[in-house]
Structure formats: structure tokens, C-alpha cells
Write an enzyme that holds these catalytic residues in place. Structure first.
Site, PDB file in Angstrom:
ATOM      1  N   GLU A  90       0.805  -1.221   0.000  1.00  0.00           N
ATOM      2  CA  GLU A  90       0.000   0.000   0.000  1.00  0.00           C
ATOM      3  C   GLU A  90       0.838   1.270   0.000  1.00  0.00           C
ATOM      4  OE1 GLU A  90      -3.375  -2.048   2.879  1.00  0.00           O
ATOM      5  OE2 GLU A  90      -2.358  -0.241   3.538  1.00  0.00           O
ATOM      6  N   CYS A 116       2.894   8.511   1.758  1.00  0.00           N
ATOM      7  CA  CYS A 116       3.390   7.506   2.697  1.00  0.00           C
ATOM      8  C   CYS A 116       3.722   6.243   1.899  1.00  0.00           C
ATOM      9  CB  CYS A 116       2.292   7.246   3.724  1.00  0.00           C
ATOM     10  SG  CYS A 116       2.654   5.913   4.858  1.00  0.00           S
ATOM     11  N   CYS A 123       6.305  -7.645   7.334  1.00  0.00           N
ATOM     12  CA  CYS A 123       7.318  -7.066   8.222  1.00  0.00           C
ATOM     13  C   CYS A 123       7.781  -8.132   9.194  1.00  0.00           C
ATOM     14  CB  CYS A 123       6.712  -5.892   8.989  1.00  0.00           C
ATOM     15  SG  CYS A 123       7.911  -4.997   9.991  1.00  0.00           S
ATOM     16  N   CYS A 127       5.083  -6.309  15.497  1.00  0.00           N
ATOM     17  CA  CYS A 127       4.415  -5.537  16.548  1.00  0.00           C
ATOM     18  C   CYS A 127       2.994  -6.079  16.756  1.00  0.00           C
ATOM     19  CB  CYS A 127       4.357  -4.058  16.171  1.00  0.00           C
ATOM     20  SG  CYS A 127       6.002  -3.373  15.940  1.00  0.00           S
ATOM     21  N   CYS A 130      -0.083  -4.185  15.111  1.00  0.00           N
ATOM     22  CA  CYS A 130       0.033  -3.782  13.708  1.00  0.00           C
ATOM     23  C   CYS A 130      -0.484  -4.867  12.769  1.00  0.00           C
ATOM     24  CB  CYS A 130       1.491  -3.457  13.399  1.00  0.00           C
ATOM     25  SG  CYS A 130       1.771  -3.091  11.653  1.00  0.00           S
ATOM     26  N   CYS A 347      -2.373   0.755   8.702  1.00  0.00           N
ATOM     27  CA  CYS A 347      -1.496   0.028   7.780  1.00  0.00           C
ATOM     28  C   CYS A 347      -2.035  -1.366   7.519  1.00  0.00           C
ATOM     29  CB  CYS A 347      -0.113  -0.202   8.385  1.00  0.00           C
ATOM     30  SG  CYS A 347       0.662   1.217   9.052  1.00  0.00           S
TER      31      CYS A 347
END
Ligand code: SAH
Ligand code: SF4
Length: 358
Positions: A90, A116, A123, A127, A130, A347
């Protein structure tokens, strides 16, 4: 994964001159890429056909296509972009209001834009708050895939090449975990014959890989950093950001102190506020202490809930009380207004919605 050809958006002008002859053609090609946002070789009208055929054996032009787009009433547009291997990520177009003063001293509002960008598919940091982390890690983005996000969004919004834009590396992925490609993208963005976006207009947001903060600093690219701090003690921070065990709060603060910044500027600390976790005045007090000998600025972010998350959004009253405490104690602090709250704002949400899974 099938073999992917590099994109022309992967390279600085000098690097292309090393690969493409004659050199003046590279200057023309650079113009097609960054002033006309070329998507393919056919677009490049004044480049000889033979050269274009030769180049198309080795390179592609645009590595991205738009698969989905959601526009919010506040002007935020979230894009789902697909790469050559079919993977998606994204990028977000953000419209910011900015107060300007004209020659006669009148204050007026002018729209400013920020893009952004994502740096990875998924990832590794994991986290717990997230959505990007939920699907694990797939791969790093190439420099060209990072650069092309900005080109694609500028093209789609008819934003001329010389109109100012800010870039934040705050999309999917941890930028410092893909430091080489991110550094290359930063350099390509800075190219004077390209988009000419200076380091001051680029902010790298990190969850705090302290050793890599040092590495980015040594590269001396002139970019800003934003630290996703989110907690004032290591116990809670390790719960939210598991790799805090290896890069604890103290190591991050020390790395920030070593980072070369413009002395007039402040380092931004992002603080994700989660209801009943870190939204109390005791935490605000510790935050003031923690940042006492750094030229810092705090950005409070409302936790943005998504289906299945164990965390809640804080109340506005708690958010304001937290901000008031920081301001009263001399720490600059803003509350990030939740851009695009009516679309898939956090996100990874657009990706999740479009594909059903990450
Ligand atoms: N990996 C980098 C940059 C991408 S994340 C980093 O962590 O800094 C960009 C920002 O979005 C981070 O500050 C992150 O904490 C925040 N974020 C992630 N999930 C969120 C959520 N559900 N609600 C609000 N902000 C979130
Ligand atoms: Fe990765 Fe940043 Fe999400 Fe953490 S908040 S999992 S570092 S993208």
C-alpha cells in the site's frame, strides 16, 4: 518467483549513464521518467526505437500497477499497488492543510501533500498492534518499487513533477530492515533532474533498530527520522514490539543522540496511544523525563482498531490530557488527526480487505 527485470526507477542518473550510451539519452530518459511519469518505453517519444528495444531486453519502466483505491472525504487516498511478481502493498496520498502568509501578511490555507510509502511486503518486527505484522514477512521492496510508489501517486493525482511533496517511510514494513534499498530510493528521490525531493522532505520512521539508526546516520543523507516509541518502559515496549528485547529504549535514545540532524530541527517520537495500556499521566510523566535531553517532538497517534485486535482506541479526553501534560512540561506535542478514518486507514487494512488475507 520468476526472474524480475530491474526497473529504470531503480537507478540514479549516474548509474544509468554507466549502463546506457550515449549519455545525453539518459538525461532525456530521466525526463520521461520523472517529468512525464512514463509507464513504458513507447511513451518515450524522442528516444530511438532501436535503443528502446535494446533497453527493454534489460529493464522494465514502471514496476507497479494500481489494483484498488479508496478515497476518504478528507482527501486521503489509499492505494493498493501490485508488483511484477503479483505481490501487493500500500501507499497513501495525504492532503495536509498548511498555513501560509502572503506578501501582505494575510494568512491563508494551502494544501500540502505527503506520500506515505511501503518498504517491504509484510514485516519481520511483529508488533502486536500492527496489521501488517499479522501476515509475517514476504520480501523487501526494491528501490525502484519504492520510487515508483511516489511516481504512481503523483501521476494519478496530476501532481506536476516540480510541485513540492513530502515523503514518509511509514507504510508497510520496517525501512531500516531494508536499509540498502531505502537509502538508494532516498538518493533517487533527491536527484536534481528527477523529482528533486531533498532529504529534509523525507522522513524515515523506524520501530527502533538502534544499530541501523547509526548506519543511516553514517550515510549522511540529510533525512529526518521518526522513532516509533509507543512505551516508556521496556516491559510494555517488549510486549508491543518484540524486538525491543534486542534494541531496548535506552539503546534507541543513545542512537538518536548520535544521529546527525539539522540543529534547528527536532526528532519526532511517535507514541501510539492504546486505551488502558499507555494512556495514563504516569506514562506522560516518564516520557517527559526520557526525552529531557533530546530536541524532541512527540506525535500522539490514536490506536486504530481492526477486527481481531486485543487493543482499544483511547478516549479523546485521555488523549488531550496526555498532550496537555507534555505541553505544560515543555515537550512539543501534536495529536495526529486520524487521516482517512472512514476508509481502511491503519497500515495493511486495504490489503486485508481486498485479498481477504495478507
Ligand atoms: N515500521 C515502521 C514504519 C511503518 S509503521 C515503524 O514501525 O515505525 C508506521 C506507523 O504506523 C508506526 O508508528 C506504527 O506504530 C503505526 N501503526 C501501526 N499499526 C497501527 C494501528 N493499528 N493504529 C495506528 N497506528 C499504527
Ligand atoms: Fe513492522 Fe512498523 Fe508494523 Fe511494527 S509497526 S510490525 S515495525 S510495520
Amino acid at each position: 518467483m520468476s526472474e524480475m527485470k530491474p526497473s529504470l526507477y531503480d537507478y540514479t542518473q549516474k548509474e544509468l549513464i554507466e549502463q546506457i550510451k550515449p549519455a545525453f539519452r539518459v538525461k532525456q530518459i530521466y525526463g520521461w521518467l520523472y517529468h512525464h511519469y512514463a509507464e513504458n518505453f513507447e511513451d518515450m517519444k524522442n528516444i530511438p526505437k532501436a535503443l528502446k528495444e535494446e533497453l527493454s531486453e534489460k529493464f522494465i519502466v514502471n514496476p507497479l500497477s494500481i489494483v484498488n483505491k479508496e478515497e476518504s472525504s478528507d482527501g486521503t487516498i489509499k492505494y493498493l499497488l501490485q508488483m511484477q511478481d503479483g505481490k501487493t502493498m500500500e501507499a497513501v496520498w495525504l492532503k495536509m492543510k498548511d498555513q501560509q502568509i502572503d506578501e501582505s501578511g494575510n494568512v491563508y490555507q494551502e494544501a500540502k501533500y505527503t506520500i506515505c510509502v511501503s518498504t517491504q511486503v509484510g514485516c519481520k518486527v511483529g508488533c502486536t498492534f500492527c496489521l501488517t505484522a499479522k501476515g509475517g514477512f514476504t520480501r523487501d521492496l526494491s528501490a525502484g518499487e519504492i520510487v515508483a510508489q511516489v511516481v504512481t501517486l503523483k501521476r494519478d493525482n496530476n501532481h506536476k513533477y516540480d510541485r513540492k511533496i513530502n515523503i514518509v517511510y511509514m507504510g508497510m514494513g520496517e525501512p531500516l530492515d531494508n536499509l540498502n534499498n531505502v537509502a538508494q530510493a532516498i538518493k533517487v528521490f533527491k536527484e536534481e533532474d528527477g523529482l528533486s525531493i531533498g532529504g529534509k522532505r523525507q522522513t524515515v520512521s523506524t520501530s527502533g533498530l538502534s544499530t541501523k539508526i547509526d548506519k543511516l546516520g553514517e550515510m549522511d543523507l540529510g533525512v529526518h527520522i521518526a522513532i516509533s516509541l509507543h512505551a516508556v518502559d521496556d516491559e510494555l515496549r517488549s510486549e508491543l514490539i518484540p524486538m525491543n528485547k534486542a534494541h531496548n529504549i535506552n539503546s534507541i535514545i543513545e542512537a538518536v543522540k548520535r544521529f546527525p540532524i539539522d540543529t534547528r530541527k527536532r526528532v519526532m517520537f511517535e507514541y501510539l496511544v492504546i486505551k488502558d495500556k499507555n494512556d495514563d499521566i504516569g506514562s506522560a510523566k516518564k516520557l517527559v523525563k526520557l526525552l529531557s535531553d533530546i530536541k524532541a517532538k512527540v506525535n500522539l497517534i490514536y490506536f486504530n482498531p481492526y477486527p481481531g485486535t486485543p487493543y482499544d482506541r483511547p478516549t479523546r479526553a485521555d488523549m488531550v490530557a496526555f498532550q496537555d501534560y507534555l505541553l505544560k512540561h515543555g515537550l512539543l506535542c501534536t495529536i495526529r488527526d486520524s487521516k482517512g478514518i472512514d476508509i481502511s486507514a491503519a497500515c495493511g487494512q486495504l490489503k486485508e480487505k481486498t485479498q481477504g488475507e495478507i
